[in-house]
Design an enzyme around this catalytic site. Structure first.
Site, mmCIF file in Angstrom:
data_model
loop_
_atom_site.group_PDB
_atom_site.id
_atom_site.type_symbol
_atom_site.label_atom_id
_atom_site.label_comp_id
_atom_site.label_asym_id
_atom_site.label_seq_id
_atom_site.Cartn_x
_atom_site.Cartn_y
_atom_site.Cartn_z
ATOM 1 N N GLN A 195 -6.810 0.615 4.506
ATOM 2 C CA GLN A 195 -7.471 1.473 3.920
ATOM 3 C C GLN A 195 -6.922 2.878 3.706
ATOM 4 O O GLN A 195 -7.161 3.235 2.731
ATOM 5 C CB GLN A 195 -8.662 0.643 4.297
ATOM 6 C CG GLN A 195 -9.151 -0.893 4.293
ATOM 7 C CD GLN A 195 -8.868 -1.569 2.782
ATOM 8 O OE1 GLN A 195 -8.093 -0.823 1.912
ATOM 9 N NE2 GLN A 195 -8.538 -3.066 2.791
ATOM 10 N N CYS A 340 -11.164 -10.888 4.058
ATOM 11 C CA CYS A 340 -10.757 -11.767 5.403
ATOM 12 C C CYS A 340 -12.336 -12.793 5.998
ATOM 13 O O CYS A 340 -12.113 -13.851 6.066
ATOM 14 C CB CYS A 340 -10.827 -10.647 6.817
ATOM 15 S SG CYS A 340 -11.910 -10.190 6.790
#
Length: 401
Positions: A195, A340
């Site tokens: 990220q 996720c």
């Protein structure tokens, strides 16, 4: 999917609105064009060394290796191709831990309780294999401090793993300071930078990182391809997790997916060119969104307000009579947590770890902005949030106020 907007959209805004760039990004058209060439005419296997088809593929793979390295200050030879960041994390942690223990250097590992599941679950696997793992608890701002990190280290600590930017709350950990501590103690330091790459400047040498994981599909590249930076160090040889033909200097066997690799390379090079300009644009849009909702009753920003990437805004809202706010934002793609964990009904473990109540964690929304985000979309989303909460309080607020 119900994409019906709850009210009339402003001119220039179409539905659905995508504010889930933290989950994945669209492939940039420039990246797609480069990839297509290697699906048809330039289809050679990069391991075929006896003819021009293989030579061409090998040149493309090495060019992409240099493009990825260029974004993060690495040498091309220090980039290892994987199928994505999950594999990169597994290779880094298992590969390093098993090698270091076999060398008799110790068995203690350190990580943070708010890491991605690809790190946490790998650490739990290593625990079952006989390693000791310390899971640091971050503060209410989502950050660990260098002092806290240093106090967790033991004489037998061999490996630490800390995510650069948290995937749910967007906070930036003090990686440079942690890297300095690890370097001074001879501890191998791994960073999940999925990220961070393409959002903030990354320099592996300045950060004193030994291993760093990347994924293409968070940076406007294709899914199914990632990379692991492995600092040149003759004393650290990762134990391979996939056996086969010994590709990638013996660290990752398997035929290289040339079309995906060139896509990742092009995406990383493009991200480097756009980094500063896009960062400022998205920061302004995020602040505009926050200013549009910050004063609403019961609204709570999750994570540090300062040390965070421009692209992320994680906010808890009061529950509505019809469920969470996220379920009321029809026509707006947002996330209630990380991709996720999207199938799980439990509140976010990341938000619980930083002290959010279960209700606040269940009613959190992650707004993640990207290249396609416009001011019109931001204004519409802020107005829609205000309207939903105003209707909840039986005090209608006109959209556009």
């Amino acid at each position: 999917m119900n994409t019906r907007p709850p009210c009339r959209p402003p001119a220039g805004v179409s539905f659905p609105i995508y504010l889930d760039y933290g989950a994945t990004t669209p492939v940039d058209p420039q990246v797609a064009r480069v990839m297509c060439d290697f699906l048809t005419d330039k289809f050679g296997n990069a391991a075929s060394s006896s003819h021009p088809f293989g030579w061409e593929a090998r040149r493309a793979v090495e060019k992409a290796r240099g493009q990825v390295a260029g974004l993060v200050g690495a040498q091309p030879a220090e980039i290892v191709w994987t199928s994505g960041a999950t594999e990169s994390n597994n290779l880094a942690l298992k590969g390093a831990a098993l090698t270091l223990r076999a060398q008799g250097r110790g068995k203690h590992l350190v990580t943070v309780a708010t890491e991605h599941k690809a790190v946490l679950d790998t650490m739990h696997t290593l625990e079952r294999a006989g390693f000791d793992v310390t899971f640091l608890q971050p503060g209410a701002d989502g950050l660990v401090t260098p002092e806290q990190f240093r106090e967790a280290l033991r004489p037998d600590t061999i490996l630490a793993s800390v995510m650069y930017v948290n995937n749910e709350i967007g906070v930036i950990q003090p990686i440079a300071e942690l890297g300095e501590i690890c370097a001074g103690r001879g501890i191998v330091f791994h960073v999940d930078a999925v990220q961070a790459a393409g959002k903030i400047a990354v320099d592996v040498k300045r950060l004193k990182v030994d291993l760093m994981s990347f994924s293409a599909h968070k940076v406007y590249g294709p899914k199914g391809i990632g990379a692991l930076y492995v600092r040149h160090n003759p004393d650290l040889r990762l134990q391979a997790q996939i056996d086969g033909g010994g590709h990638e200097n013996g660290m990752r066997s398997g035929t290289l997916a040339t079309h995906q690799i060139v896509g990742m390379g092009e995406a990383f090079e493009l991200a480097g060119r756009l980094l500063e300009e896009e960062g400022e644009r998205i920061r302004a849009l995020r602040e505009r969104l926050w200013n549009g909702i910050a004063g609403l009753p019961g609204v709570q920003l999750n994570g540090c307000a300062i040390n965070r990437v421009p692209h992320n805004l994680n906010v808890s809202f009061p529950p509505t009579r019809y469920g969470t706010l996220a379920s009321q934002l029809l026509g707006i793609a947002v996330s209630a947590g990380s991709a996720c964990n999207s199938a799980a009904s439990a509140p976010s473990f990341v938000l619980l770890a930083i002290g959010c109540t279960p209700d606040a964690a269940r009613n959190a929304v992650r707004f993640s902005l990207g290249r396609g985000t416009t001011q019109g979309e931001i204004d519409y989303v802020a107005a829609t949030v205000r309207q939903v909460l105003a209707l909840e309080a039986l005090e209608p607020v006109p959209v556009g106020r």
